[in-house]
Structure formats: structure tokens, C-alpha cells
Motif scaffolding. Structure first.
Motif, PDB file in Angstrom:
ATOM      1  N   GLY A 156       0.800  -1.226   0.000  1.00 29.30           N
ATOM      2  CA  GLY A 156       0.000   0.000   0.000  1.00 29.30           C
ATOM      3  C   GLY A 156       0.832   1.276   0.000  1.00 29.30           C
ATOM      4  O   GLY A 156       0.384   2.304   0.520  1.00 29.30           O
ATOM      5  N   GLY A 157       2.042   1.226  -0.532  1.00 26.41           N
ATOM      6  CA  GLY A 157       2.849   2.443  -0.663  1.00 26.41           C
ATOM      7  C   GLY A 157       3.555   2.857   0.615  1.00 26.41           C
ATOM      8  O   GLY A 157       4.061   3.977   0.734  1.00 26.41           O
ATOM      9  N   GLU A 158       3.641   1.945   1.564  1.00 24.22           N
ATOM     10  CA  GLU A 158       4.323   2.224   2.832  1.00 24.22           C
ATOM     11  C   GLU A 158       5.797   2.587   2.567  1.00 24.22           C
ATOM     12  O   GLU A 158       6.454   1.963   1.730  1.00 24.22           O
ATOM     13  CB  GLU A 158       4.246   0.942   3.671  1.00 24.22           C
ATOM     14  CG  GLU A 158       4.828   1.046   5.044  1.00 24.22           C
ATOM     15  CD  GLU A 158       4.908  -0.343   5.670  1.00 24.22           C
ATOM     16  OE1 GLU A 158       6.021  -0.749   6.028  1.00 24.22           O
ATOM     17  OE2 GLU A 158       3.852  -1.012   5.738  1.00 24.22           O
ATOM     18  N   VAL A 159       6.298   3.618   3.262  1.00 24.02           N
ATOM     19  CA  VAL A 159       7.691   4.032   3.037  1.00 24.02           C
ATOM     20  C   VAL A 159       8.595   3.349   4.052  1.00 24.02           C
ATOM     21  O   VAL A 159       8.318   3.358   5.251  1.00 24.02           O
ATOM     22  CB  VAL A 159       7.838   5.573   3.123  1.00 24.02           C
ATOM     23  CG1 VAL A 159       9.301   5.983   3.026  1.00 24.02           C
ATOM     24  CG2 VAL A 159       7.035   6.239   2.008  1.00 24.02           C
ATOM     25  N   SER A 160       9.669   2.717   3.572  1.00 19.25           N
ATOM     26  CA  SER A 160      10.622   2.127   4.529  1.00 19.25           C
ATOM     27  C   SER A 160      12.028   2.640   4.238  1.00 19.25           C
ATOM     28  O   SER A 160      12.304   3.130   3.140  1.00 19.25           O
ATOM     29  CB  SER A 160      10.567   0.602   4.477  1.00 19.25           C
ATOM     30  OG  SER A 160      10.864   0.158   3.198  1.00 19.25           O
ATOM     31  N   THR A 161      12.893   2.530   5.228  1.00 24.47           N
ATOM     32  CA  THR A 161      14.264   3.032   5.056  1.00 24.47           C
ATOM     33  C   THR A 161      15.261   1.877   5.127  1.00 24.47           C
ATOM     34  O   THR A 161      15.085   0.934   5.908  1.00 24.47           O
ATOM     35  CB  THR A 161      14.647   4.051   6.156  1.00 24.47           C
ATOM     36  OG1 THR A 161      14.340   3.456   7.405  1.00 24.47           O
ATOM     37  CG2 THR A 161      13.932   5.360   6.007  1.00 24.47           C
ATOM     38  N   ILE A 162      16.268   1.983   4.279  1.00 28.03           N
ATOM     39  CA  ILE A 162      17.287   0.925   4.239  1.00 28.03           C
ATOM     40  C   ILE A 162      18.653   1.574   4.447  1.00 28.03           C
ATOM     41  O   ILE A 162      19.113   2.331   3.590  1.00 28.03           O
ATOM     42  CB  ILE A 162      17.259   0.205   2.865  1.00 28.03           C
ATOM     43  CG1 ILE A 162      15.851  -0.332   2.576  1.00 28.03           C
ATOM     44  CG2 ILE A 162      18.319  -0.874   2.775  1.00 28.03           C
ATOM     45  CD1 ILE A 162      15.681  -0.868   1.159  1.00 28.03           C
ATOM     46  N   PRO A 163      19.327   1.300   5.571  1.00 27.48           N
ATOM     47  CA  PRO A 163      20.682   1.834   5.732  1.00 27.48           C
ATOM     48  C   PRO A 163      21.634   1.124   4.758  1.00 27.48           C
ATOM     49  O   PRO A 163      21.487  -0.078   4.528  1.00 27.48           O
ATOM     50  CB  PRO A 163      21.042   1.476   7.181  1.00 27.48           C
ATOM     51  CG  PRO A 163      19.805   0.930   7.791  1.00 27.48           C
ATOM     52  CD  PRO A 163      18.912   0.465   6.698  1.00 27.48           C
ATOM     53  N   TYR A 164      22.562   1.858   4.176  1.00 33.58           N
ATOM     54  CA  TYR A 164      23.463   1.231   3.197  1.00 33.58           C
ATOM     55  C   TYR A 164      24.868   1.814   3.305  1.00 33.58           C
ATOM     56  O   TYR A 164      25.054   2.912   3.836  1.00 33.58           O
ATOM     57  CB  TYR A 164      22.918   1.425   1.773  1.00 33.58           C
ATOM     58  CG  TYR A 164      23.110   2.838   1.252  1.00 33.58           C
ATOM     59  CD1 TYR A 164      22.212   3.850   1.571  1.00 33.58           C
ATOM     60  CD2 TYR A 164      24.230   3.171   0.477  1.00 33.58           C
ATOM     61  CE1 TYR A 164      22.397   5.148   1.135  1.00 33.58           C
ATOM     62  CE2 TYR A 164      24.414   4.464   0.032  1.00 33.58           C
ATOM     63  CZ  TYR A 164      23.516   5.454   0.360  1.00 33.58           C
ATOM     64  OH  TYR A 164      23.716   6.741  -0.060  1.00 33.58           O
ATOM     65  N   GLY A 165      25.833   1.079   2.757  1.00 32.58           N
ATOM     66  CA  GLY A 165      27.217   1.569   2.721  1.00 32.58           C
ATOM     67  C   GLY A 165      27.599   2.033   1.333  1.00 32.58           C
ATOM     68  O   GLY A 165      28.281   3.036   1.147  1.00 32.58           O
ATOM     69  N   MET A 166      27.145   1.295   0.327  1.00 27.44           N
ATOM     70  CA  MET A 166      27.392   1.698  -1.063  1.00 27.44           C
ATOM     71  C   MET A 166      26.149   1.408  -1.889  1.00 27.44           C
ATOM     72  O   MET A 166      25.534   0.348  -1.714  1.00 27.44           O
ATOM     73  CB  MET A 166      28.573   0.925  -1.644  1.00 27.44           C
ATOM     74  CG  MET A 166      29.056   1.507  -2.956  1.00 27.44           C
ATOM     75  SD  MET A 166      29.975   0.320  -3.958  1.00 27.44           S
ATOM     76  CE  MET A 166      28.710  -0.191  -5.091  1.00 27.44           C
ATOM     77  N   ALA A 167      25.762   2.366  -2.749  1.00 28.87           N
ATOM     78  CA  ALA A 167      24.567   2.144  -3.580  1.00 28.87           C
ATOM     79  C   ALA A 167      24.918   2.329  -5.049  1.00 28.87           C
ATOM     80  O   ALA A 167      25.656   3.243  -5.418  1.00 28.87           O
ATOM     81  CB  ALA A 167      23.456   3.109  -3.191  1.00 28.87           C
ATOM     82  N   LEU A 168      24.398   1.433  -5.883  1.00 33.47           N
ATOM     83  CA  LEU A 168      24.561   1.567  -7.337  1.00 33.47           C
ATOM     84  C   LEU A 168      23.182   1.855  -7.920  1.00 33.47           C
ATOM     85  O   LEU A 168      22.209   1.148  -7.625  1.00 33.47           O
ATOM     86  CB  LEU A 168      25.102   0.268  -7.946  1.00 33.47           C
ATOM     87  CG  LEU A 168      25.128   0.280  -9.481  1.00 33.47           C
ATOM     88  CD1 LEU A 168      26.307   1.082 -10.004  1.00 33.47           C
ATOM     89  CD2 LEU A 168      25.176  -1.121 -10.059  1.00 33.47           C
ATOM     90  N   TRP A 169      23.112   2.884  -8.752  1.00 39.02           N
ATOM     91  CA  TRP A 169      21.841   3.251  -9.402  1.00 39.02           C
ATOM     92  C   TRP A 169      21.900   2.790 -10.852  1.00 39.02           C
ATOM     93  O   TRP A 169      22.759   3.228 -11.599  1.00 39.02           O
ATOM     94  CB  TRP A 169      21.647   4.772  -9.331  1.00 39.02           C
ATOM     95  CG  TRP A 169      20.309   5.208  -9.850  1.00 39.02           C
ATOM     96  CD1 TRP A 169      20.006   5.514 -11.139  1.00 39.02           C
ATOM     97  CD2 TRP A 169      19.098   5.374  -9.098  1.00 39.02           C
ATOM     98  NE1 TRP A 169      18.678   5.866 -11.238  1.00 39.02           N
ATOM     99  CE2 TRP A 169      18.098   5.790  -9.996  1.00 39.02           C
ATOM    100  CE3 TRP A 169      18.768   5.212  -7.755  1.00 39.02           C
ATOM    101  CZ2 TRP A 169      16.789   6.052  -9.601  1.00 39.02           C
ATOM    102  CZ3 TRP A 169      17.461   5.471  -7.364  1.00 39.02           C
ATOM    103  CH2 TRP A 169      16.492   5.887  -8.276  1.00 39.02           C
ATOM    104  N   SER A 170      21.004   1.908 -11.211  1.00 32.45           N
ATOM    105  CA  SER A 170      21.059   1.361 -12.575  1.00 32.45           C
ATOM    106  C   SER A 170      19.632   1.129 -13.087  1.00 32.45           C
ATOM    107  O   SER A 170      19.123   0.020 -13.088  1.00 32.45           O
ATOM    108  CB  SER A 170      21.851   0.059 -12.492  1.00 32.45           C
ATOM    109  OG  SER A 170      21.541  -0.786 -13.520  1.00 32.45           O
ATOM    110  N   THR A 171      18.983   2.244 -13.461  1.00 33.98           N
ATOM    111  CA  THR A 171      17.560   2.124 -13.793  1.00 33.98           C
ATOM    112  C   THR A 171      17.217   2.601 -15.203  1.00 33.98           C
ATOM    113  O   THR A 171      16.133   3.104 -15.434  1.00 33.98           O
ATOM    114  CB  THR A 171      16.713   2.953 -12.819  1.00 33.98           C
ATOM    115  OG1 THR A 171      17.175   4.296 -12.917  1.00 33.98           O
ATOM    116  CG2 THR A 171      16.797   2.459 -11.410  1.00 33.98           C
TER     117      THR A 171
END
Ligand code: FAD
Length: 567
Positions: free
Chosen positions: A301-316
Motif C-alpha cells: 500500500g505504498g508504505e515508506v521504509s528506510t534501508i541503511p546502506y554503505g554503497m549504492a549503485l543506481w542502474s535504472t
């Protein structure tokens, strides 16, 4: 004389600046190199870009009657399918690049190269405005103008962030060799930082959480490559933190690799689950901060959650470069998403400019009109309906003539097309007849689903070869305009339109296993496909030097593993 101009763009700082400022007033005193000054016999072809499309054009151009000027902020060609291997040190960056001057020097055609980014195309006066690469000795100050008789735009695309806040500032991209090298250093950095004595366990977990946004081929291949790197090499070197490593793949859709056959998608999802790669589908990233990714859970239902991260790759996926957008508004394409060409790869509304590769697409509307014309032609008795046999012949004709549809036929989406066509009233009623209006409605449904040719190196390279062949014969055709090469009565062009031949695609899944979707919907998954992958990518290298280096890197990795030095 005719001049062919090819322009290429790189991901350097200058380019970013130039792209952010497409309207910036360019120095009016910049020297103009007229083609007449250089050689008043030859036509000048300017090629923008040294990627798949620009390089394949250059390699196949044989007609010495042109003077070619290649312009690109990067003075080499990079074999992008091996970029994920560079991120983990399976292959070294230098093994997959070939200097463009090396390619040019082997040509009988007169080729000049300038390491610069095109900032603006002036289609009315047939000029392009450029600035030298910011990283070279000229310090990015040198601006110049080049005129052309023909311009070939092969500048690729930039990363599409969908304007998601924080992506540019906090995420890595994987488009250029520099990106891959940066990712490699960051992965090692994360392990070193997590190994420092003063770091809490909670923080270690965050630092060693690698998040990949986008479940397409690049995201999946990077996740697989990173998993192998961690499990085959880094766990031995960082035993204290090895249990804290986590890899998460975030995908907004229902499945990863959704452009592949369902069998491949299912296999990849199962394999990742077995490997401990956390695949989160239905998860749309809405914001990225320095340490957290915010996602909207579409299944919740569109709930927002948070994810802690160390490195993120954006590939969209890919987007249009700003100076191309500016050019699009000059040629009346402001309301389009991507630069549209006709089937001969000429930019619509601009006769002397061609666009190939990721920066362009063949206009679907025209294709749809032509498809409707095929239908009308098949409707011999003018009844407005086709028998099933005629209908099948029409579909075959369409697939034969239109690469976009053909790609779909070879993939699962074509099944959607056939389903859509089957859903049209007459056919679903089993009356064995198809009304032209229903057919058109079905086609427009298909049109909304049918995306453009895929943005792949395979398409870009084939377009480069096609265009070079056209240029090789252009003079001949001008002298003999009524020659046998005329494809259509209306005289739209002297050559047959571009046809894409789909040769299949790979999705490496790690652990020496690859999924291959080959022509004819033939699917192969496993270790044997991995060997096919090794041999295809060895043979596709642009030089023997690259082949030797890549194979040596693979052998080195088999014997000693990947190097984890942070250099
Ligand atoms: P590019 O290859 O991106 O080249 C663009 C060129 O334009 C570059 O030389 C750039 O420096 C230059 N340029 C940029 N701005 C300017 C400017 N302002 N002026 C002048 N020049 C400029 N495809 C496949 O078929 N198979 C695969 O396995 C595959 N794997 C991939 C893996 C990764 C990680 C990535 C990122 C892509 C992959 N692709 C693959 C897609 C493929 O790389 C692209 O579709 C292909 O590169 C497009 O070719 P192009 O020539 O249009 O653009």
C-alpha cells in the motif's frame, strides 16, 4: 566535397558541465574550421562519440572520398558488457578499452580526432560547438566550432535518475570505465572501514550493506559479480566482518530481468535467493540520503521504509543528454522523449544529420502507419477484413520489415502482442476474420507496450555498420539515382531501411553460470552458457590486443583470484 562529422560524448566533468549548461553562450571568436579550408574536394563527416555506434561506423567506413572528424570527450572505445567485471577486478580496465587513434590509424579514410565534448548542434548553419575535455592539458578552456556536410550523432545516453532526490549526490552509476574503477575502490573502502577497531557492529553492518537499484541486466550482473568477489576473495581477506555483508537488489516491478524469458527470470530469482542476495521487488526508491535509501513498498500500500546502506549503485535505465534535448527543440521534436529518426537513421526534420545508438530511436508512429499500409495491401478484396491466413502473412511481413516488432516476436513481449491481437473482437469470437479498425486498435495497444529498439551495444553497433555501408555507396547512388538500390517508389531514400538482427542476449548470474536467450526463443542456463559467454565476448573485442588482455585477466583470476588492493 562531402564531410562526415562524428561526435562522441564521455562522462567527464566537462561534459557534465556542458550538459548542465546547454544554453551557455559559446565564444563567438572561436575559430571555425571550414571544410573548404581543409580540403575542398572531400565532404566532411563529423562523428560525435566513440562508443559502440560511433566506433562501429568508423571501423566500417571505407570510402576515401570523405574527410572524417571524430569528436568525443573520451579518446577510446570501451567494451561496456565487461564493465561489471571491472568493478570487481575480474578484468582490468585497460583490457577492455582501445584507443580510438589506433582504430583510425588503420583506415584508408582521412580521419581526424578531437578530444572534446559537443555542447551544441546548430543544424541550420551545419556547425557544432565544442569544448576540449576538462581533464586534458588545455584545462577545458579551448572552445572551437566545426562545420560539417554530414553529422553523425552517436553520443549515447546518460543515466536516468527520474529526478529522485539524492541519487546524483549519493549513488554510483555504471556507464563509464571511470565509474567501474570508482566502484571497485569503494567496495574495498567499505571492507577496510568496517574493519577499523572503533566502528560499532551496527555501523559495520550498514557499511557492508551494498544496495543495487534496478533489476535490469546491469544491476543483476553487478549483484552477481559482487557476490562472487565477496564470497570467493574478500571473505578470506576480511574474516572478521565476512558475516556482516549483505547485498540487496531493489526493483520497482514484480520481477528482475523482466525483459528476458520467464524461465530466465525465475532461475535468476531462485539463484539469488540461494546465494543470499536479497531481492526486493515492488520496491520503488523515492529518496537517497548519505546513509539511507527510502523506498515505497508498492505491494504494501505504498508504505515508506528506510534501508541503511554503505554503497549504492543506481542502474535504472537511460535518459537523454541535455544538448540533445536542445537539438531536439531546434528540429521540432521538443515534445519527444528521445531523438527520433526515420528508418534510414536520419534525424526527422534534419536531412544532413543522422543519429545512431542509445541517443536515438526510430519513430514508431511512422512504423505504425506503414504497418497499417501492409494490412491494407493484404486486404486484396478491399473488404476491410483478413482471413486467418492473410492475417498470418501480414504478421510475418511486419516482423520481417520491422526490427522493433521482430525483437518482440523473439521475446516474451511479442506473445503479448499476439495475445492483444487475439483479443480483438473478431478473432476472439473465432470468426477467422480481422477487421481493419480492430487491427488498428490492437496495434495501438501494442504500440503503447512496444518500446523502442532496446538500448544495447548490439543495436548501436549494427546501426553503425549499416550507416557506414550507406556512406560507402552514397556517391555512387547520387550519380545513379535510379539505380537498383532504391527501396521505395516515393524516393524517401536511396537505401534499404535499417533492419535489426537480434543475435540474443546474456545475463551472467555469478558462480560461473550465465543465462542466454538466443534467437528463436532458445534459452540456455548454466555453466555451458558461461563458456559461450566467454567465447562470444572474447570474439567481440575490437582488437587482438584486447582479446589477449581479457583472456589473460580471466586466467589470472582463475589462478590467483581477484586483486583487492585499493589503487
Ligand atoms: P555509448 O557507447 O555510451 O557511447 C557514447 C559516446 O559518446 C562515448 O564515446 C561518449 O564519450 C561520447 N559522448 C558523450 N557526450 C558527448 C558529447 N557532448 N560530445 C561528443 N561525444 C560525446 N549492450 C549489449 O548489447 N550487451 C551487453 O552485454 C551490454 N552490457 C552492458 C553493461 C553495462 C554495464 C552497460 C552500462 C551497458 C551495457 N550494454 C550492453 C549497453 C551498451 O553499452 C549501450 O547500449 C551502448 O554503449 C550504446 O552505444 P552508443 O554508441 O549509443 O553509446
Amino acid at each position: 566535397p562531402k564531410v562526415l562529422v562524428v561526435v562522441a560524448v564521455s562522462g567527464c566533468g566537462l561534459l557534465a558541465y556542458a550538459e548542465a549548461n546547454p544554453e551557455r553562450k559559446l565564444v563567438s571568436s572561436a575559430p571555425v574550421l571550414t571544410s573548404a579550408e581543409v580540403d575542398n574536394k572531400k565532404k566532411k563527416v563529423v562523428v560525435l562519440g566513440t562508443g559502440w555506434a560511433g566506433t562501429s561506423f568508423l571501423r566500417n567506413l571505407k570510402n576515401p572520398d570523405y574527410e572524417v572528424h571524430v569528436i568525443s570527450p573520451r579518446n577510446y572505445f570501451a567494451f561496456t558488457p565487461l564493465l561489471p567485471s571491472v568493478t570487481c577486478g575480474t578484468v582490468e580496465a585497460r583490457s577492455i578499452v582501445e584507443p580510438i587513434r589506433n582504430i583510425a590509424r588503420k583506415k584508408t579514410v582521412d580521419v581526424q580526432f578531437s578530444e572534446a565534448a559537443c555542447l551544441k548542434i546548430d543544424a541550420v548553419n551545419q556547425k557544432i560547438y565544442c569544448r576540449s575535455n576538462v581533464e586534458n592539458n588545455l584545462n577545458g578552456q579551448e572552445e572551437f566550432v566545426v562545420d560539417y556536410d554530414y553529422l553523425i550523432v552517436a553520443v549515447g545516453a546518460n543515466v536516468n535518475t527520474f529526478n529522485t532526490p539524492g541519487v546524483v549526490e549519493n549513488c554510483h552509476f555504471l556507464k563509464e570505465v571511470e565509474d567501474a574503477q570508482k566502484i571497485r575502490r569503494t567496495v574495498i573502502d567499505c571492507f577496510e572501514r568496517a574493519s577499523l577497531p572503533a566502528v560499532s557492529d551496527e555501523e559495520k553492518k550498514r557499511i557492508l550493506h551494498f544496495a543495487i537499484v534496478g533489476g535490469g541486466p546491469t544491476g543483476v550482473e553487478f549483484a552477481a559479480a559482487l557476490h562472487d568477489f565477496v564470497n570467493e576473495d574478500l571473505v578470506k581477506l576480511y574474516p572478521r566482518v565476512k558475516d556482516l555483508v549483505k547485498i540487496t537488489l531493489l526493483e520497482a516491478g514484480d520481477h528482475i530481468l523482466n525483459m528476458f524469458d520467464k524461465r530466465i527470470t525465475a532461475f535468476a530469482e531462485e539463484k539469488f535467493q540461494r546465494d543470499g542476495i536479497n531481492v526486493k521487488t515492488g520496491s520503488m526508491v523515492v529518496k537517497v540520503t548519505e546513509k539511507e535509501i527510502f523506498t515505497k513498498e508498492l505491494k504494501n500500500g505504498g508504505e515508506v521504509s528506510t534501508i541503511p546502506y554503505g554503497m549504492a549503485l543506481w542502474s535504472t535505465g537511460v535518459g537523454t543528454r541535455p544538448f540533445i534535448k536542445d537539438f531536439m527543440s531546434q528540429v521540432g521534436q521538443a515534445n519527444r522523449r528521445v531523438l527520433a529518426t526515420d528508418e534510414w537513421l536520419r534525424v526527422e526534420g534534419c536531412d544532413k544529420v543522422y543519429a545512431i545508438g542509445d541517443c536515438a530511436t526510430i519513430n514508431q508512429r511512422k512504423v505504425m502507419e506503414d504497418i497499417a499500409a501492409i494490412f491494407r495491401k493484404a486486404d486484396k478484396d478491399n473488404s476491410g477484413t483478413l482471413t486467418v491466413e492473410e492475417y498470418k502473412a501480414v504478421i510475418n511481413d511486419i516482423c520481417e520489415r520491422y526490427p522493433q516488432v521482430q525483437v518482440y516476436l523473439k521475446s516474451k513481449q511479442m506473445k503479448n502482442m499476439v495475445d492483444l491481437l487475439k483479443e480483438t473482437p473478431d478473432v476472439s469470437k473465432g470468426s477467422a476474420e480481422l477487421n481493419i479498425e480492430d487491427f488498428k486498435t490492437a496495434l495501438s495497444n501494442v504500440d503503447s507496450q512496444m518500446k523502442n529498439l532496446p538500448a544495447t551495444g548490439q543495436v548501436a553497433a549494427q546501426q553503425g555498420v549499416y550507416l557506414a555501408k550507406c556512406f560507402n555507396r552514397m556517391e555512387d547512388c547520387e550519380k545513379n539515382p535510379e539505380g537498383p538500390l532504391r527501396f521505395r517508389g516515393e524516393g524517401r531514400h536511396r537505401f534499404r531501411p535499417f533492419r535489426y538482427k537480434h543475435l540474443g542476449q546474456f545475463a551472467p548470474l555469478g558462480g560461473e553460470q550465465t543465462a542466454a536467450q538466443l534467437p528463436g526463443d532458445w534459452v540456455s542456463i548454466g555453466h555451458s552458457s558461461q563458456w559461450l559467454w566467454y567465447s562470444v565476448y572474447t570474439s567481440k573485442q575490437v582488437s587482438w590486443r584486447n582479446r589477449a588482455l581479457v583472456v589473460t585477466d580471466w586466467v589470472r583470476r582463475f589462478i590467483w583470484g581477484r586483486d583487492s588492493s585499493r589503487i
